[in-house]
Design a protein around this motif. Structure first.
Motif, short mmCIF file in Angstrom:
data_model
loop_
_atom_site.label_atom_id
_atom_site.label_comp_id
_atom_site.label_asym_id
_atom_site.label_seq_id
_atom_site.Cartn_x
_atom_site.Cartn_y
_atom_site.Cartn_z
N VAL A 1 -17.72 -106.65 -82.39
CA VAL A 1 -16.83 -106.41 -81.24
C VAL A 1 -15.23 -106.56 -81.38
CG1 VAL A 1 -18.49 -107.04 -79.53
CG2 VAL A 1 -17.25 -108.66 -80.25
N ALA A 2 -14.94 -107.67 -82.11
CA ALA A 2 -13.40 -107.87 -82.09
C ALA A 2 -12.61 -106.68 -83.09
CB ALA A 2 -13.44 -109.13 -82.88
N THR A 3 -13.40 -106.12 -83.93
CA THR A 3 -12.76 -105.24 -84.81
C THR A 3 -12.81 -103.98 -84.18
OG1 THR A 3 -13.59 -106.28 -86.93
CG2 THR A 3 -13.31 -103.68 -87.05
N ALA A 4 -13.94 -103.66 -83.32
CA ALA A 4 -14.02 -102.47 -82.49
C ALA A 4 -13.17 -102.33 -81.26
CB ALA A 4 -15.39 -102.48 -82.02
N ALA A 5 -12.76 -103.33 -80.67
CA ALA A 5 -11.77 -103.69 -79.64
C ALA A 5 -10.57 -103.44 -79.97
CB ALA A 5 -12.01 -104.90 -78.90
N SER A 6 -10.23 -103.43 -81.33
CA SER A 6 -8.84 -103.31 -81.86
C SER A 6 -8.39 -102.03 -81.99
CB SER A 6 -8.71 -104.39 -82.96
OG SER A 6 -9.40 -103.63 -84.06
N ASN A 7 -9.37 -101.23 -81.93
CA ASN A 7 -9.07 -99.80 -82.34
C ASN A 7 -9.04 -98.88 -80.91
OD1 ASN A 7 -8.92 -99.82 -85.02
ND2 ASN A 7 -11.10 -99.91 -84.97
N ASN A 8 -8.92 -99.78 -79.62
CA ASN A 8 -9.13 -98.93 -78.24
C ASN A 8 -7.87 -99.42 -77.73
OD1 ASN A 8 -9.39 -98.32 -75.78
ND2 ASN A 8 -11.48 -99.06 -75.41
N PRO A 9 -6.93 -98.63 -77.50
CA PRO A 9 -5.66 -98.74 -76.86
C PRO A 9 -5.73 -99.32 -75.39
CG PRO A 9 -6.00 -96.47 -77.09
CD PRO A 9 -7.10 -97.04 -77.89
N GLU A 10 -6.82 -99.12 -74.65
CA GLU A 10 -7.19 -99.38 -73.40
C GLU A 10 -7.42 -101.03 -73.26
OE1 GLU A 10 -6.87 -98.12 -70.40
OE2 GLU A 10 -5.87 -96.37 -71.54
N LEU B 1 -14.34 -103.40 -77.66
CA LEU B 1 -14.92 -102.55 -78.72
C LEU B 1 -15.90 -101.33 -77.79
CD1 LEU B 1 -14.07 -102.57 -81.38
CD2 LEU B 1 -16.08 -103.61 -81.90
N MET B 2 -16.65 -101.88 -76.98
CA MET B 2 -17.70 -101.04 -76.41
C MET B 2 -16.95 -99.97 -75.73
SD MET B 2 -19.42 -103.43 -77.28
CE MET B 2 -20.07 -104.94 -76.81
N GLY B 3 -15.84 -100.22 -74.96
CA GLY B 3 -15.06 -99.29 -74.30
C GLY B 3 -14.63 -98.27 -75.05
N ALA B 4 -13.99 -98.46 -76.34
CA ALA B 4 -13.68 -97.35 -77.18
C ALA B 4 -14.92 -96.52 -77.52
CB ALA B 4 -13.28 -97.90 -78.31
N ALA B 5 -16.15 -97.17 -77.87
CA ALA B 5 -17.38 -96.47 -78.19
C ALA B 5 -17.65 -95.49 -77.21
CB ALA B 5 -18.42 -97.48 -78.46
N CYS B 6 -17.50 -95.94 -75.70
CA CYS B 6 -18.15 -95.18 -74.65
C CYS B 6 -17.78 -93.91 -74.79
CB CYS B 6 -17.90 -95.78 -73.41
SG CYS B 6 -18.42 -94.96 -72.24
N SER B 7 -16.35 -93.41 -74.76
CA SER B 7 -15.94 -92.18 -74.51
C SER B 7 -16.01 -91.40 -76.23
CB SER B 7 -14.23 -92.43 -74.31
OG SER B 7 -13.53 -92.00 -75.48
N SER B 8 -16.06 -91.94 -77.12
CA SER B 8 -16.04 -91.48 -78.29
C SER B 8 -17.30 -90.45 -78.44
CB SER B 8 -16.09 -92.43 -79.57
OG SER B 8 -16.78 -91.94 -80.48
N ASN B 9 -18.53 -90.91 -77.76
CA ASN B 9 -19.71 -90.26 -77.83
C ASN B 9 -19.69 -88.95 -77.17
OD1 ASN B 9 -22.43 -89.76 -78.07
ND2 ASN B 9 -22.84 -90.54 -76.30
N ALA B 10 -18.78 -88.72 -76.26
CA ALA B 10 -18.89 -87.67 -75.59
C ALA B 10 -18.47 -86.55 -76.39
CB ALA B 10 -17.88 -87.92 -74.19
N GLY B 11 -17.53 -86.70 -77.41
CA GLY B 11 -17.16 -85.44 -78.05
C GLY B 11 -17.76 -85.23 -79.35
N THR B 12 -18.51 -86.13 -79.63
CA THR B 12 -18.92 -86.09 -80.99
C THR B 12 -20.62 -86.64 -81.31
OG1 THR B 12 -18.23 -87.92 -81.57
CG2 THR B 12 -17.25 -86.13 -82.69
N SER B 13 -21.33 -85.79 -82.11
CA SER B 13 -22.77 -86.28 -82.20
C SER B 13 -22.97 -87.21 -83.56
CB SER B 13 -23.65 -84.93 -82.32
OG SER B 13 -24.91 -85.18 -82.61
N GLY B 14 -23.29 -88.44 -83.21
CA GLY B 14 -23.57 -89.23 -84.40
C GLY B 14 -24.85 -89.48 -84.91
N SER B 15 -24.83 -89.92 -86.13
CA SER B 15 -26.26 -90.27 -86.88
C SER B 15 -26.65 -91.59 -86.26
CB SER B 15 -26.22 -89.87 -88.16
OG SER B 15 -25.14 -90.95 -88.75
#
Length: 207
Positions: A76-85, A20-34
């Motif tokens: 984590v489990a839910t988040a990871a399922s959205n990361n193809p890597e 999950l975290m992996g997916a989160a990592c790259s996401s931040n680069a393109g967007t600004s979150g609250s």
């Protein structure tokens, strides 16, 4: 048996959290979150130890379900399922029927192997593990999970895993190696219940 199953579930939960975290990592680069976890990478360079760091963080979606903002709000489990890597890791977690357990685990650190890490294993070994979810697969997955959420400055040293063995982490700053041969490729990724470090080799406990 109940104790073993509980340990196995917690371990897998940690592993999935990593994905999950992996997916989160790259996401931040393109967007600004609250969200607080998303804001840290947005206000600081992905290459700083205060937020997600590592070359593989650039592969995380900039927006959507797999983004950093979204991952930080999911277990984590839910988040990871959205990361193809992390699809192979997710498959392993589902095989072990540990999705719910991982989603409810709290305060863990997961060293999550990316797909290429699983791909580097001999196919017979991978197939054998996936075919033995309560035995070999559980042993390997729980070896990737450590109790407590470790910040980068706390990584170096020896850490007892849920499997019972010990991980040896060397390095500092943004450069870390686990057991002498597995590198952190995207680290310090936050999910709702874990801190994840994506790694490029599957960790195998000593027999």
């Amino acid at each position: 048996m109940l104790r073993l199953l509980t340990t196995r579930r917690a371990a897998v939960a940690g592993v999935l959290g990593i994905a999950l975290m992996g997916a989160a990592c790259s996401s931040n680069a393109g967007t600004s979150g609250s969200q607080t976890p998303a804001a840290s990478p947005t206000t600081a360079s992905p290459m700083t130890a205060s937020g997600p760091f590592g070359a593989a963080c650039s592969t995380v979606p900039a927006s959507g379900a797999g983004s950093l903002d979204a991952m930080a709000q999911e277990p984590v489990a839910t988040a990871a399922s959205n990361n193809p890597e992390l699809s192979t890791l997710v498959t392993a977690v589902k095989k072990a029927d540990l999705v719910d357990t991982l989603n409810t685990a709290q305060g863990i650190t997961v060293f999550a192997p990316i797909n290429d890490a699983f791909g580097a294993l001999p196919k017979p070994t991978l197939d054998k593990a996936l075919g033995d979810p309560e035995g070999l697969l559980t042993t390997v997955l729980t070896y990737h999970v450590v109790q407590g959420q470790l910040a980068p400055e706390q990584l170096a040293g020896s850490h007892k895993t849920l499997q019972g063995g010990t991980l040896e982490v060397s390095g500092s700053g943004q450069d870390f190696k686990i057991n002498g041969n597995s590198n952190v490729v995207c680290g310090n990724v936050k999910t709702a219940n874990a801190t994840v470090y994506l790694i490029d080799q599957v960790l195998l406990p000593k027999s």
